[in-house]
Design a protein around this motif. Structure first.
Motif: not given
Length: 732
Positions: A214-219
């Motif tokens: 999903y790329g960014s923002d899924a930490i």
């Protein structure tokens, strides 16, 4: 010959008197399409009943030729009613049950981007079904998520709370709606509360980093809201519902309609919720806790053996959504209007080549958010207005294929973008007579845009006895542009990120599975975090254009024990986040952002469900999480205290009842923008009854009228007092 004619005539007359008999053939399955044997299929009006065989199949003769109502009963599944239309009765019908022990068969698509039984997923995950959401009579998604292990919330209170996962929030938790990314210019991050719980088929919560897919923002993980799809049974169905809450006069009304014919189906639903300011224990109203909202969900679906196509529109309009805080009397803040317009296309081609599958997904969402703050000093001295708007859009194309019985590969490309991201502020001053003395306007940033282009590849190999090995890699190119206030030219930022994960699950015993996964994730600072300076729902915010991207190394492990009547899960995690973006308060009413060298979060989670006796279930979870800066050893923001959730539930025929409680320890180690909070205990009761399409729900929240603050936010308010919620629904 005469005798035969008389017999036939007698049978015809008998059939005419009793109504033409209809034979209903079908199969009962779980969410993963696995057959459910020994389920009782009952037509209560006539008393006709049968049991499913080892393949879940059944044949039932009912004395009706039109629409019939069937009940399906099994001790391991929620009892359900199904309306079977005339056309559906003429062919094989598929009746899907939801398991009481959710991990027993729920299919999780979020973790690995393809269906997989949740017991096999090498990560901590949870699924909230539509039955669970209906029984809780909830006004929004956030309240439903609070009973998931490791999930808490941030915000000052009221309708606009935002969920956290394992102490990570503020755009570190990715929100998806049917696969579409949800963005927001709220300072706390995206909030999916504009989706009515009645429109939701299930919510999947992945408590593990997932940047590879999903790329960014899924930490911190993923919250995936999957809305209901049309039923393909050849019949027309409708649903009417209403609800009421005593603590704030909350009223909800909803209407739904769906139908299908051969390969095409549709659904249309409308819901509206409205509430006044809620009352705290003791009866005092909590100012600016009101809200109003309406949503419209429309879908058209096409199904064949080779193809699935879904086109949908989700429109939501929020009005007068308050932001309760300690200064609401002299400086009230609220969102006058919030607007979402999500359009999606989902296209799946099955059986491409040999066991291949192509998926194409695209979405667009023009939206805006308005914020209003008044300032009083005996009279209104100032009115501050802010409006942020943008259009989010994205597309994804992937191909998956099985290479033999034990190897599966999937690869694809996706793009997520924002365009037209503008922010406008207006400050109006008044004299003591209400006359405007000054108007000041500014644009904190205009022409903002963002583009994330990613390529990913994953593989799943299960050819070794008891062992399953999964891995994935991803590479992203990212670009952000905006013209900040006072800048002579747009500021352009280019970046690239590589992420990956490796996961191994091992079947220790027949019912016991262990897993461990290691991953790298990242998050790009948002346009608002970098460039927006002005009023917000929590005071005055100052952007920081020098924010660097966050990157994390994550280690997860756990054990899952699944029995026929029980489930136990034990998980541990340890995350290190480099250049972590933290929130600070230069003064009590002003916030800003900054990078710290390193942050570390770690914790333990335990969850359990067990049926001690038929019709009696006990459940619960506990999460202990800690987070500190590795550079200064100071606590991090948004990390919840130790929390225990537990309860028990009883079923008796069509009636069910439950008691549950949430117990939190004191938060005595607040982060740099937080305050200490005392411990709290909250107990809730609920009951449900259904009969012939009618569903009745009763929930008594905060039974003992406890007075408490559940978040360490400096502006957080006391939670609602005792609240009686009533719900009624009728489906046909």
């Amino acid at each position: 010959m005469l005798k035969r004619t008389v017999a036939v005539t007698f049978l015809m007359i008998s059939a005419a008197a009793a109504g033409l008999a209809a034979e209903v053939r079908g199969v009962v399955v779980g969410p993963g399409q696995n057959p459910v044997p020994n389920a009782v299929v009952l037509h209560r009006e006539s008393g006709a009943k049968t049991e499913t065989d080892a393949e879940g199949a059944f044949v039932l003769d009912v004395p009706e030729a039109g629409r019939v109502r069937l009940e399906v009963i099994h001790p391991d599944y929620y009892e359900r009613e199904f309306l079977v239309g005339r056309k559906a009765a003429a062919r094989k019908v598929v009746l899907v049950l939801s398991p009481l022990i959710k991990q027993n068969e729920e299919v999780v698509v979020t973790a690995l981007r393809y269906p997989e039984p949740s017991i096999s997923v090498p990560a901590a995950s949870a699924v909230l079904t539509s039955e669970t959401l209906a029984e809780r009579v909830l006004p929004n998604i956030n309240e439903a998520l609070q009973e998931v292990s490791g999930v808490a919330s941030i915000g000052t209170g009221g309708f606009s709370l935002v969920p956290t996962i394992r102490g990570l929030a503020r755009r570190r938790v990715l929100y998806l709606i049917d696969g579409a990314r949800l963005e927001s210019d709220r300072r706390t991050g995206p909030n999916g509360s504009f989706v009515s719980p009645e429109d939701i088929d299930r919510i999947e919560v992945l408590r593990s980093p997932s940047s590879v897919f999903y790329g960014s923002d899924a930490i911190g993980g993923v919250i995936h809201v999957l809305t209901k799809r049309p039923r393909f049974d050849g019949a027309l169905h409708g649903r009417l519902l209403t609800s009421y809450g005593t603590v704030n006069g909350e009223t909800g009304v909803g209407l739904g309609l769906e139908g299908s014919s051969r390969t095409w189906g549709f659904s249309l639903s409308f819901h509206t919720e409205d509430a006044n300011e809620y009352r705290a224990p003791g009866g005092a109203k909590v100012l600016q806790s009101q809200y109003g909202q309406g949503s419209l969900l429309a879908k058209v679906a096409h199904r064949t053996d080779k193809r699935e196509v879904d086109i949908s529109f989700l429109g939501a309009r929020g009005t007068d959504i308050g932001k309760p805080n300690a200064t609401a009397l002299t400086k009230p803040t609220w969102y006058p209007r919030e607007n979402q317009n999500l359009v999606q296309l989902h296209w799946k081609e099955k059986n491409v080549g040999t066991d291949g599958e192509i998926v194409f997904h695209a979405f667009v969402n023009p939206n805006f958010l308005e914020t209003m703050t008044d300032t009083y000093d005996g009279y209104r001295t100032k009115a501050s207005f802010a409006r942020t708007e943008s259009t989010e859009f994205g597309t994804q194309l992937s191909y998956a294929k099985k290479l033999g019985a034990a190897f599966r590969v999937e690869g694809g490309v996706d793009y997520f973008g924002r365009a037209g991201a503008d922010a406008y502020n207006r400050y109006t001053s008044f004299d003591e007579f209400g006359t405007v003395t000054e108007v000041e306007e500014e644009y904190p940033h205009v022409d903002g845009s963002r583009g994330d282009l990613g390529v990913f590849l994953s593989a799943d190999y299960g050819g070794i006895e008891r062992l399953d090995i999964l891995g994935g890699v991803r590479y992203d190119l990212l670009r952000m542009k905006a013209l900040p206030l006072g800048a002579a030219a747009p500021v352009v930022t280019n970046d690239d990120q590589a992420t990956g994960f490796l996961a191994v699950s091992y079947k220790v015993a027949r019912n016991l599975t262990g897993f461990v996964n290691f991953s790298r994730a990242y998050r790009l600072a948002s346009i608002n975090e970098k460039y927006y300076t002005g009023i917000s729902g929590r005071g005055f915010i100052i952007g920081n254009p020098d924010l660097r991207p966050e990157a994390s190394l994550n280690l997860d492990g756990g054990l899952k024990l699944l029995g026929r009547r029980c489930f136990f899960g034990l998980y541990a995690f340890r995350y290190r986040i480099d250049d972590m973006i933290e929130r600070y308060r230069p003064d009590p009413t002003t916030y800003t952002y900054g990078n710290i060298e390193k942050g570390r979060l770690q914790g333990l989670e335990f969850e359990a469900e067990a049926f001690l006796l038929p019709g009696w279930k006990v459940f619960g979870n506990v999460a202990a999480i800690s987070g500190r800066s590795l550079a200064t050893d100071t606590p991090l923001n948004d990390v919840p205290p130790l929390q225990l959730y537990t309860g028990t539930r009883l079923w008796k025929g069509r009636f069910s009842a439950e008691v549950n409680g949430t117990f939190r320890l004191a938060k005595d180690n607040p982060g740099p923008a937080e305050i200490a909070v005392a411990s709290s205990e909250v107990v809730n009761l609920k009951a449900a009854y259904f009969w012939r399409g009618l569903n009745f729900y009763v929930l008594l929240g905060n039974v003992f009228n406890a007075s408490y603050i559940s978040r360490a936010d400096a502006e957080a308010m006391i939670e609602p007092g005792r609240n009686l919620r009533l719900g009624f629904a009728y489906g046909f």
